[in-house]
Design an enzyme around this catalytic site. Structure first.
Site, short mmCIF file in Angstrom:
data_model
loop_
_atom_site.label_atom_id
_atom_site.label_comp_id
_atom_site.label_asym_id
_atom_site.label_seq_id
_atom_site.Cartn_x
_atom_site.Cartn_y
_atom_site.Cartn_z
N GLY A 80 32.32 -5.59 97.71
CA GLY A 80 31.87 -6.34 95.82
C GLY A 80 29.91 -6.59 95.90
O GLY A 80 29.78 -7.35 96.89
N ALA A 81 29.73 -6.65 94.97
CA ALA A 81 28.70 -6.75 94.79
C ALA A 81 28.17 -8.67 94.64
O ALA A 81 26.97 -8.64 94.37
CB ALA A 81 28.37 -6.77 92.89
N HIS A 82 29.38 -9.31 94.09
CA HIS A 82 29.32 -10.71 94.79
C HIS A 82 29.02 -11.13 96.27
O HIS A 82 29.71 -11.02 96.93
CB HIS A 82 30.36 -10.87 93.64
CG HIS A 82 29.53 -12.79 93.80
ND1 HIS A 82 30.05 -14.31 94.65
CD2 HIS A 82 29.07 -13.09 91.76
CE1 HIS A 82 29.31 -14.86 94.17
NE2 HIS A 82 29.30 -14.49 92.57
N PRO A 83 28.08 -12.18 95.84
CA PRO A 83 27.93 -13.11 97.37
C PRO A 83 29.03 -13.36 98.14
O PRO A 83 30.00 -13.93 97.57
CB PRO A 83 26.45 -14.11 97.70
CG PRO A 83 25.93 -13.32 96.10
CD PRO A 83 26.89 -12.91 95.72
#
Ligand SMILES: [Zn+2]
Length: 396
Positions: A80-83
């Protein structure tokens, strides 16, 4: 009066509705816990829950969620795009009514300790609950993300605060913390290229960016010539042609001339202000108490400047919006609206409405309802999907 807390746990699952619902149930079935919102994001592949309750019910809700996330989410399959660092990725406690930061710290540490013991999972304390100043920032706790945990977790400076210091491939680790009420606020751009959102994010975040020679005029600051550096006897200002003979001079200049805290920006960037020689000259961002990054939301076809407003007394969503708008205009980019992630206390929105009315010189007393309408329109909160005031705001 009882003490009221908010819990804003994030899980690393934003796509599988069955898992999201089971996690929501685990919270909602906890006696005394009020699950206000479940906010899944497909692109980030994570879900943010907003929970209100007293200390005991918040503690039980957090434990129930940790147990369910451990059972159902497998980090080996997550992207996914989020840390992120784990299945239950972060679990911040926020003091609301009658509760102090100390109350929130105690509660967060108790939750962390219990997750460590009962779920046998590695737990890091962050924010106000951190035992080590170097773990205050969530970004530092999550450094290298899940993928580097196996390698890092047994290193002396990465040992968990609770739970085993061994890699748990399915669960990862969890960051439990205490913090002020913050607002995750994403501004939508009409740019296709994510480079614009990133460039604007570096311009506004408190930490700022390395300064460059601004001899070239291109829309992207990051393309404007080589990075300036501090040398003994020559400390260039990141915002104008000034060069101080000492870093103290340049810090004083930045405060007086540009009204920015260069010393703080240096610290946030990991540079020791007492020994900056060799480091990139810093151009602090224009918003205080703000973290920001740029990303794309492929499912919506937009790019965003994604901000965390860490202290709403210092930086309001209205100020953040107008600052991004100016930076976007400078680059030929249009701001089309914004989104608020999770829920927002109703009085934050009425304040935004009144901020915009004041800017217009409108001194007539606006009702809360009128102010909210102005806020929703001014921020463009209906840009990506309808903003439902009754679903997105809460009072306490
Ligand atoms: Zn200057």
């Amino acid at each position: 009066m009882g003490k009221l807390f908010e819990l804003v746990p994030n899980i690393s699952e934003g796509r599988d509705r069955v898992i999201i619902d089971r996690c929501a149930e685990a919270i909602a079935q906890t006696s005394g816990a009020r699950l206000l919102e479940t906010d899944p994001s497909e692109d980030a592949n994570r879900t943010v829950f907003t929970v209100l309750g007293d200390a005991a019910s918040i503690e039980e809700a957090a434990l129930a969620l940790a147990k369910t996330a451990r059972e159902l989410i497998d980090m080996r399959e997550h992207s996914g795009a989020h840390p992120r660092i784990g299945a239950l990725d972060v679990c911040p406690v926020v003091p609301l009514k009658n509760a102090t930061t100390d109350d929130a710290v105690r509660l967060a540490r108790r939750i962390g300790e219990r997750i460590g013991e009962e779920e046998n999972a590695p737990v890091y304390l962050y924010g106000d609950a951190a035992r080590d100043e170097r773990r205050r920032r969530l970004a530092d706790v999550r450094k290298g993300e899940y993928e580097s945990l196996e390698r890092e977790i047994a290193k002396p400076d990465r040992l968990p605060d609770y739970g085993p210091a061994s890699f748990d491939p399915k669960f990862g680790a969890v960051a439990v913390g205490a913090r002020k009420l913050l607002l995750a606020f994403n501004v939508n751009l009409n740019a296709r290229k994510v480079a614009f959102a990133r460039d604007i994010a570096l311009d506004v975040r408190e930490r700022g960016r390395p300064a460059r020679r601004e001899n070239l005029h291109t829309p992207l600051y990051s393309q404007r010539g080589p990075i300036l550096r501090y040398r003994t006897g020559a400390y260039p200002c990141g915002q104008c042609g000034y060069v101080g003979r000492s870093i103290e001079q340049t810090i004083a200049h930045a405060r007086e001339k540009h009204m920015v805290d260069l010393e703080r920006a240096l610290r946030l960037a990991g540079v020791d202000p007492n020994k900056p020689e060799g480091a990139a000259a810093r151009k602090p961002g224009s918003l205080k108490a703000t973290m920001a990054l740029g990303w794309a939301l492929p499912s919506r076809g937009v790019t965003q400047v994604s901000m965390n407003l860490l202290d709403l007394d210092v930086v309001s969503p209205g100020l953040a919006m107008e600052t991004v708008r100016v930076k976007a205009r400078d680059r030929g980019v249009v701001v089309t609206g914004a989104e608020i992630v999770g829920m927002v206390p109703r009085d934050v929105l009425t304040d935004v409405g009144r901020y915009y009315l004041r800017r217009q010189g409108d001194r007539d007393e606006a009702s809360d309802e009128e102010a909210i309408v102005v806020a929703v329109h001014s921020l463009g909160l209906n840009d990506l999907y309808p903003f439902r005031v009754e679903k997105k705001t809460f009072t306490y």
